[in-house]
Design an enzyme around this catalytic site. Structure first.
Site, PDB file in Angstrom:
ATOM      1  N   TYR A  56       0.958  -1.419  -0.166  1.00  0.00           N
ATOM      2  CA  TYR A  56       0.031  -0.090  -0.096  1.00  0.00           C
ATOM      3  C   TYR A  56       0.963   1.289   0.005  1.00  0.00           C
ATOM      4  O   TYR A  56       1.756   1.349   0.638  1.00  0.00           O
ATOM      5  CB  TYR A  56      -0.924  -0.111   1.199  1.00  0.00           C
ATOM      6  CG  TYR A  56      -2.381   0.005   0.764  1.00  0.00           C
ATOM      7  CD1 TYR A  56      -2.939   1.289   0.372  1.00  0.00           C
ATOM      8  CD2 TYR A  56      -3.066  -0.996   0.961  1.00  0.00           C
ATOM      9  CE1 TYR A  56      -4.121   1.139  -0.089  1.00  0.00           C
ATOM     10  CE2 TYR A  56      -4.268  -1.024   0.250  1.00  0.00           C
ATOM     11  CZ  TYR A  56      -4.946  -0.079  -0.232  1.00  0.00           C
ATOM     12  OH  TYR A  56      -6.313  -0.057  -0.812  1.00  0.00           O
ATOM     13  N   GLU A  58      -0.497   4.848  -0.633  1.00  0.00           N
ATOM     14  CA  GLU A  58      -1.088   6.280  -0.843  1.00  0.00           C
ATOM     15  C   GLU A  58      -0.247   7.498  -0.915  1.00  0.00           C
ATOM     16  O   GLU A  58       0.783   7.613   0.100  1.00  0.00           O
ATOM     17  CB  GLU A  58      -2.145   6.394   0.227  1.00  0.00           C
ATOM     18  CG  GLU A  58      -3.585   5.409  -0.105  1.00  0.00           C
ATOM     19  CD  GLU A  58      -4.579   5.878   0.739  1.00  0.00           C
ATOM     20  OE1 GLU A  58      -4.398   6.345   1.827  1.00  0.00           O
ATOM     21  OE2 GLU A  58      -5.674   5.208   0.678  1.00  0.00           O
ATOM     22  N   ASP A 202      -6.941  12.430 -25.527  1.00  0.00           N
ATOM     23  CA  ASP A 202      -7.091  11.145 -24.900  1.00  0.00           C
ATOM     24  C   ASP A 202      -6.525  10.097 -26.030  1.00  0.00           C
ATOM     25  O   ASP A 202      -6.890   9.946 -27.275  1.00  0.00           O
ATOM     26  CB  ASP A 202      -8.436  10.831 -24.691  1.00  0.00           C
ATOM     27  CG  ASP A 202      -8.589   9.305 -24.354  1.00  0.00           C
ATOM     28  OD1 ASP A 202      -7.574   8.412 -24.169  1.00  0.00           O
ATOM     29  OD2 ASP A 202      -9.640   9.094 -23.660  1.00  0.00           O
ATOM     30  N   THR A 228      -4.542   4.995 -21.808  1.00  0.00           N
ATOM     31  CA  THR A 228      -4.410   3.614 -21.109  1.00  0.00           C
ATOM     32  C   THR A 228      -3.009   3.370 -21.422  1.00  0.00           C
ATOM     33  O   THR A 228      -2.363   3.916 -22.264  1.00  0.00           O
ATOM     34  CB  THR A 228      -5.364   2.749 -21.856  1.00  0.00           C
ATOM     35  OG1 THR A 228      -4.961   2.665 -23.250  1.00  0.00           O
ATOM     36  CG2 THR A 228      -6.751   3.034 -21.754  1.00  0.00           C
ATOM     37  N   LYS A 231      -2.892  -0.565 -24.511  1.00  0.00           N
ATOM     38  CA  LYS A 231      -3.449  -0.826 -26.086  1.00  0.00           C
ATOM     39  C   LYS A 231      -2.238  -0.804 -27.272  1.00  0.00           C
ATOM     40  O   LYS A 231      -1.344  -1.749 -26.870  1.00  0.00           O
ATOM     41  CB  LYS A 231      -4.520   0.209 -26.415  1.00  0.00           C
ATOM     42  CG  LYS A 231      -5.786   0.198 -25.679  1.00  0.00           C
ATOM     43  CD  LYS A 231      -6.704   1.017 -25.896  1.00  0.00           C
ATOM     44  CE  LYS A 231      -7.941   1.132 -24.934  1.00  0.00           C
ATOM     45  NZ  LYS A 231      -8.996   1.927 -25.083  1.00  0.00           N
ATOM     46  N   ARG A 237      -2.584  -3.443 -18.000  1.00  0.00           N
ATOM     47  CA  ARG A 237      -3.699  -2.862 -17.863  1.00  0.00           C
ATOM     48  C   ARG A 237      -3.418  -1.319 -17.039  1.00  0.00           C
ATOM     49  O   ARG A 237      -2.859  -1.860 -15.967  1.00  0.00           O
ATOM     50  CB  ARG A 237      -4.915  -3.517 -17.113  1.00  0.00           C
ATOM     51  CG  ARG A 237      -5.417  -4.687 -18.064  1.00  0.00           C
ATOM     52  CD  ARG A 237      -5.772  -4.380 -19.094  1.00  0.00           C
ATOM     53  NE  ARG A 237      -7.118  -3.976 -19.328  1.00  0.00           N
ATOM     54  CZ  ARG A 237      -8.042  -4.507 -20.342  1.00  0.00           C
ATOM     55  NH1 ARG A 237      -7.635  -5.457 -20.715  1.00  0.00           N
ATOM     56  NH2 ARG A 237      -9.393  -4.121 -20.211  1.00  0.00           N
TER      57      ARG A 237
HETATM   58  C1  LIG Z   1      -9.952   2.504 -24.015  1.00  0.00           C
HETATM   59  C2  LIG Z   1     -10.275   4.162 -23.859  1.00  0.00           C
HETATM   60  C3  LIG Z   1     -10.676   4.552 -22.778  1.00  0.00           C
HETATM   61  C4  LIG Z   1     -10.782   3.873 -21.144  1.00  0.00           C
HETATM   62  O1  LIG Z   1      -9.952   2.861 -20.897  1.00  0.00           O
HETATM   63  P1  LIG Z   1     -10.280   1.727 -20.121  1.00  0.00           P
HETATM   64  O2  LIG Z   1      -8.819   1.164 -19.452  1.00  0.00           O
HETATM   65  O3  LIG Z   1     -11.118   0.713 -20.597  1.00  0.00           O
HETATM   66  O4  LIG Z   1     -11.048   2.250 -19.017  1.00  0.00           O
HETATM   67  C5  LIG Z   1     -10.581   5.975 -22.883  1.00  0.00           C
HETATM   68  N1  LIG Z   1     -10.425   6.620 -23.828  1.00  0.00           N
HETATM   69  C6  LIG Z   1     -10.183   6.036 -25.070  1.00  0.00           C
HETATM   70  C7  LIG Z   1     -10.173   7.050 -26.074  1.00  0.00           C
HETATM   71  C8  LIG Z   1     -10.125   4.838 -25.271  1.00  0.00           C
HETATM   72  O5  LIG Z   1     -10.146   3.938 -26.307  1.00  0.00           O
END
Ligand SMILES: *Cc1c(COP(=O)(O)O)cnc(C)c1O
Length: 420
Positions: A56, A58, A202, A228, A231, A237
């Site tokens: 932990y 924080e 994003d 993220t 991807k 993750r």
């Molecule tokens: C995948 C994605 C997210 C969210 O990601 P999670 O890890 O699934 O919560 C946010 N914005 C975009 C553009 C995404 O493609």
């Protein structure tokens, strides 16, 4: 999974052990074209499955609320420094649990409930967290949404500017989940400056491409960049936020204590590993090949009469409108799954069909490129998709293709998968 881990799991919980082994084989034996998925390396997974899950911590490095942080602080500092170096950012927060919480932290940093925010609508290719109605971001804020042009499938920057001037959003989001083309981040930045909005890029889908320089980076022009980490970046993750120095304390306070408790230190360590991998020349080659593969797959599909939204792909992602083929997205994606080719049904812009039964499918080349597949394999995959789309209920054909898919997969071992 490592052999010792497998044995421990097998002894404790044979039911879950068997299901994980099945899933491992499924990932090994299928052509995975889900645009948001990839194969994390064995090194990334080793960090994810480590004792760091027991800790932990924080707070932030040097300012924690718990003792015993000698190693955790170093791990988080490495992740932060690698992220800022790789992306050329002033600051990185590597604690968001995933992409959605990363975006939520940005709202918390800059907005009050009821404020106007602006993002791309979900059916046009945006993300739930950019203000879609069923999302907390559409319920707690006044979301206005832009789309794409009907004739081109592309973002209309004049429409975005007109809407922003009329609605004066506090946050302007760029990015999405089904955008097959380069995003003009400079145009978004100019619009945001014009209306005094905070510009948030994003890059969840494309962060691996941005890191490798095969997609223009929003980092120089955006106030905040969220992503993220699992991807095209090919990490664990997770989520992260990059921002300008001036936004550092607002972002950090929003993530903790604003939104989250203890960071997932095993994720942080795995992200540090992935960022080290992504800074190597081999990753630049990987990302360049993702784009080459996407273009090759798009071209091969066009040659077989498939209609692609925007007419092609500049990144890792292809959005295919199946209307002219007379097969709904769900029917094709189900049949392809039987053949060992896994993708997702997806709405296309201005889709006359329902989101749960839409007109299109979405494809991505991140995972297949991680297996070392190249242009020739993309052609073969397009051929299989074509054959299945012509007769999605022909079980003999699907079984024959499934055998060929398995052979192709055997010739291209998947990173991080050791199952025998
Ligand atoms: C995948 C994605 C997210 C969210 O990601 P999670 O890890 O699934 O919560 C946010 N914005 C975009 C553009 C995404 O493609």
């Amino acid at each position: 999974m490592q052999e010792t881990q497998r044995q421990a799991l097998q002894a404790t919980d044979p039911e879950i052990a068997a299901l994980i082994a099945d899933e491992e084989r499924r990932q090994r034996d299928s052509i995975r074209l889900i645009a948001s998925e990839n194969y994390a390396s064995a090194a990334v997974m080793a960090a994810t499955g480590s004792v760091l899950t027991n800790k932990y911590s924080e707070g932030y490095p040097g300012r924690r609320y718990y003792e015993g942080q000698r190693y955790i602080d170093k791990i988080e500092e490495l992740a932060i420094n690698r992220a800022t170096a790789l992306f050329g950012a002033d600051h990185a927060n590597v604690q968001p649990y995933s992409g959605s919480p990363a975006n939520l932290a940005v709202y918390l940093a800059f907005c009050q409930p009821g404020d106007t925010i602006m993002g791309m609508s979900l059916p046009a290719g945006g993300h739930l967290t950019h203000g879609w109605g069923v999302s907390i971001t559409g319920k707690y804020f006044r979301a206005v949404q832009y789309g794409v042009r009907r004739d081109t499938g592309l973002i209309d920057y004049d429409e975005v500017r007109d809407l922003a001037r009329k609605e004066r959003p506090k946050l302007l989001f760029a990015g999405g989940t089904a955008i097959p083309r380069i995003i003009d981040f400079q145009a978004f930045a100019d619009i945001a400056r014009d209306v005094d909005a905070v510009f948030v890029a994003d890059i969840a889908h494309i962060s691996g491409l941005v890191a490798a320089g095969v997609h223009p980076s929003p980092v120089p022009v955006a106030d905040v960049v969220t992503s993220t980490t699992h991807k095209t970046l090919r990490g664990p993750r997770g989520g992260m936020i990059l921002c300008k120095e001036g936004h550092k304390s607002a972002i950090n306070r929003a993530v903790f204590p604003g939104l989250q408790g203890g960071p997932h230190d095993h994720q942080t360590a795995a992200l540090a590993v992935a960022l080290a991998e992504a800074s190597r020349d081999s990753f630049k080659d990987y990302a360049a090949q993702i784009v080459k593969n996407s273009r090759a797959l798009a071209q091969a599909m066009i040659e077989r009469g498939f209609e692609l939204v925007t007419g092609g792909s500049d990144n890792h992602l292809i959005l295919c409108d199946l209307t002219n083929k007379g097969v709904p997205g769900k029917v094709l994606s189900r049949a392809l799954d039987q053949a060992g080719i896994v993708l997702n049904y997806n709405s296309v812009p201005f889709d006359p069909r329902k989101p749960f039964d839409p007109s299109g499918v979405r494809l991505g080349t991140g995972a297949v490129t991680s297996r070392g597949m190249r242009e020739a394999e993309m052609k073969q995959i397009a051929e299989w998709i074509d054959q299945v789309s012509q007769k999605p209920d022909d079980e003999d054909r699907i079984t024959r293709i499934a055998g060929q898919v398995k052979e192709l997969c055997e010739a291209h071992p998947a990173p991080g998968i050791l199952v025998s």
